[in-house]
Scaffold this motif. Sequence first.
Motif, mmCIF file in Angstrom:
data_model
loop_
_atom_site.group_PDB
_atom_site.id
_atom_site.type_symbol
_atom_site.label_atom_id
_atom_site.label_comp_id
_atom_site.label_asym_id
_atom_site.label_seq_id
_atom_site.Cartn_x
_atom_site.Cartn_y
_atom_site.Cartn_z
ATOM 1 N N SER A 33 -4.099 15.432 6.272
ATOM 2 C CA SER A 33 -3.749 14.467 5.377
ATOM 3 C C SER A 33 -2.408 13.434 5.805
ATOM 4 N N TYR A 34 -2.145 13.327 6.860
ATOM 5 C CA TYR A 34 -0.970 12.739 7.452
ATOM 6 C C TYR A 34 -1.232 11.723 8.664
ATOM 7 N N ASP A 164 2.510 2.329 11.377
ATOM 8 C CA ASP A 164 3.239 3.638 10.993
ATOM 9 C C ASP A 164 2.671 3.944 9.375
ATOM 10 N N ILE A 165 2.592 4.993 8.945
ATOM 11 C CA ILE A 165 2.208 5.583 7.951
ATOM 12 C C ILE A 165 3.264 6.643 7.576
ATOM 13 N N LYS A 166 3.404 6.791 6.237
ATOM 14 C CA LYS A 166 4.358 7.753 5.722
ATOM 15 C C LYS A 166 3.660 8.505 4.463
ATOM 16 N N VAL A 167 3.400 9.849 4.867
ATOM 17 C CA VAL A 167 2.956 10.485 3.653
ATOM 18 C C VAL A 167 3.797 12.059 3.597
ATOM 19 N N LYS A 168 4.231 11.982 2.409
ATOM 20 C CA LYS A 168 4.910 13.261 2.100
ATOM 21 C C LYS A 168 6.119 13.300 2.969
ATOM 22 N N GLU A 169 6.821 12.092 2.931
ATOM 23 C CA GLU A 169 8.315 11.838 3.715
ATOM 24 C C GLU A 169 9.510 12.277 2.527
ATOM 25 N N GLN A 170 10.413 12.793 2.957
ATOM 26 C CA GLN A 170 11.550 12.862 2.158
ATOM 27 C C GLN A 170 12.750 11.818 2.477
ATOM 28 N N ILE A 181 11.666 16.860 -2.581
ATOM 29 C CA ILE A 181 11.282 15.837 -3.228
ATOM 30 C C ILE A 181 10.951 14.771 -2.304
ATOM 31 N N TYR A 182 9.662 14.282 -2.308
ATOM 32 C CA TYR A 182 9.021 13.545 -1.530
ATOM 33 C C TYR A 182 8.866 11.932 -1.983
ATOM 34 N N GLU A 183 8.709 10.973 -1.012
ATOM 35 C CA GLU A 183 8.669 9.517 -1.297
ATOM 36 C C GLU A 183 7.200 9.397 -1.517
ATOM 37 N N PRO A 184 6.870 8.197 -2.328
ATOM 38 C CA PRO A 184 5.570 7.792 -2.453
ATOM 39 C C PRO A 184 4.886 7.559 -1.063
ATOM 40 N N PRO A 185 3.553 7.769 -0.889
ATOM 41 C CA PRO A 185 3.016 7.434 0.463
ATOM 42 C C PRO A 185 3.156 5.666 0.808
ATOM 43 N N TRP A 186 3.294 5.660 1.828
ATOM 44 C CA TRP A 186 3.669 4.137 2.344
ATOM 45 C C TRP A 186 2.896 3.937 3.583
ATOM 46 N N TYR A 187 2.253 2.420 3.918
ATOM 47 C CA TYR A 187 1.556 2.194 4.990
ATOM 48 C C TYR A 187 1.971 0.824 5.382
ATOM 49 N N MET A 188 2.189 0.714 6.792
ATOM 50 C CA MET A 188 2.781 -0.601 7.282
ATOM 51 C C MET A 188 1.463 -1.434 7.322
ATOM 52 N N SER A 189 1.815 -2.816 6.973
ATOM 53 C CA SER A 189 0.768 -3.873 7.096
ATOM 54 C C SER A 189 0.960 -4.543 8.339
ATOM 55 N N VAL A 190 -0.086 -5.161 8.566
ATOM 56 C CA VAL A 190 -0.004 -6.026 9.907
ATOM 57 C C VAL A 190 1.114 -7.231 9.714
ATOM 58 N N ASN A 191 1.325 -7.663 8.394
ATOM 59 C CA ASN A 191 2.317 -8.749 8.246
ATOM 60 C C ASN A 191 3.847 -8.046 8.628
ATOM 61 N N GLN A 192 4.188 -6.826 8.245
ATOM 62 C CA GLN A 192 5.281 -6.221 8.567
ATOM 63 C C GLN A 192 5.349 -5.917 9.994
ATOM 64 N N ALA A 193 4.264 -5.508 10.612
ATOM 65 C CA ALA A 193 4.274 -5.263 12.047
ATOM 66 C C ALA A 193 4.463 -6.378 13.108
ATOM 67 N N ALA A 194 3.852 -7.554 12.557
ATOM 68 C CA ALA A 194 4.102 -8.771 13.298
ATOM 69 C C ALA A 194 5.691 -9.335 12.796
ATOM 70 N N GLU A 195 6.212 -8.985 11.783
ATOM 71 C CA GLU A 195 7.634 -9.486 11.432
ATOM 72 C C GLU A 195 8.572 -8.754 12.653
ATOM 73 N N GLN A 196 8.241 -7.422 12.939
ATOM 74 C CA GLN A 196 8.946 -6.834 13.465
ATOM 75 C C GLN A 196 8.916 -7.281 15.220
ATOM 76 N N LEU A 197 7.735 -7.559 15.348
ATOM 77 C CA LEU A 197 7.616 -8.196 17.022
ATOM 78 C C LEU A 197 8.521 -9.478 17.028
ATOM 79 N N LEU A 198 8.232 -10.147 16.014
ATOM 80 C CA LEU A 198 8.953 -11.542 16.104
ATOM 81 C C LEU A 198 10.556 -11.478 16.224
#
Length: 279
Positions: A33-34, A164-170, A181-198
């Motif tokens: 599941s990760y 990147d995806i983050k599942v059951k991360e502290q 205590i774990y953070e909510p699940p988070w999934y990188m979007s195309v927008n965020q990836a493109a912003e990092q590349l730029l």
Amino acid sequence: MLYLIGLGLGDAKDITVKGLEVIKRCSQVYLESYTSILTVGKEALEEFYGKELILADRETVEQEADAILKDAQICDVAFLVVGDPFGATTHSDLVLRAVKLGIPYRVIHNASILNAVGCCGLQLYNFGETVSVVCWTDTWKPESFFDKITKNRRNGMHTLCLLDIKVKEQSMENLVKGKKIYEPPWYMSVNQAAEQLLAIVQKRRLEGEEPEITEHTVCVGLARVGAENQKIASGTLQEMTTVVLGEPLHSLVVTGTLHPLEIDMLKLFAADKSVFEHC
């Protein structure tokens, strides 16, 4: 016996007939599941498979694999993986552990993003090394994935970027304090990836370099590949920062040299056809 079974990319029905037959006769069924997710949850899978599933997060698989293998020594155990079982190196480690203990294993393959990415019209044999784009923090901004994309592009090859995806991360604070205590699940979007590349493009220019990849480089954004509501969008890297593809999972392709047939296919997914005039 240990069975590693690929679930495909969409929903519960993407399981192969062979995989479903094995699941139904296994005494224990673990769901990894990760590394990825389907468009449906655990409950929908349990209903369709007719089996109770045991969620196996990163900690379970990497630190408590002995428990899974102990069961496999006395009964049939299925380990379910979204996509194909060997899409992540952790699963190779599980096989090596099983072999060391003398436990027989069998792999039942399925579709993964590594071959399903062909749905965007780019030819699979024109892809170079696949890269993972990790989420930056205020103090950690690696650029190694950009260098690998650059290498592929110089060789005329396309690059599949797994986001990147983050599942059951502290959080760092809870990790330091030893609080589970774990953070909510988070999934990188195309927008965020493109912003990092730029951001890397702009940084390299300030350092006196003219990057191989620019804001005008043709890219493809993909979301929920294999599902009925999959979305594909082609355009420039700059355009990828504003394209709306909805729910996860997302992937990004940075193109290399484009064949005329590939260009024609990408035009099907482009809001602005003029992007391809100089390809």
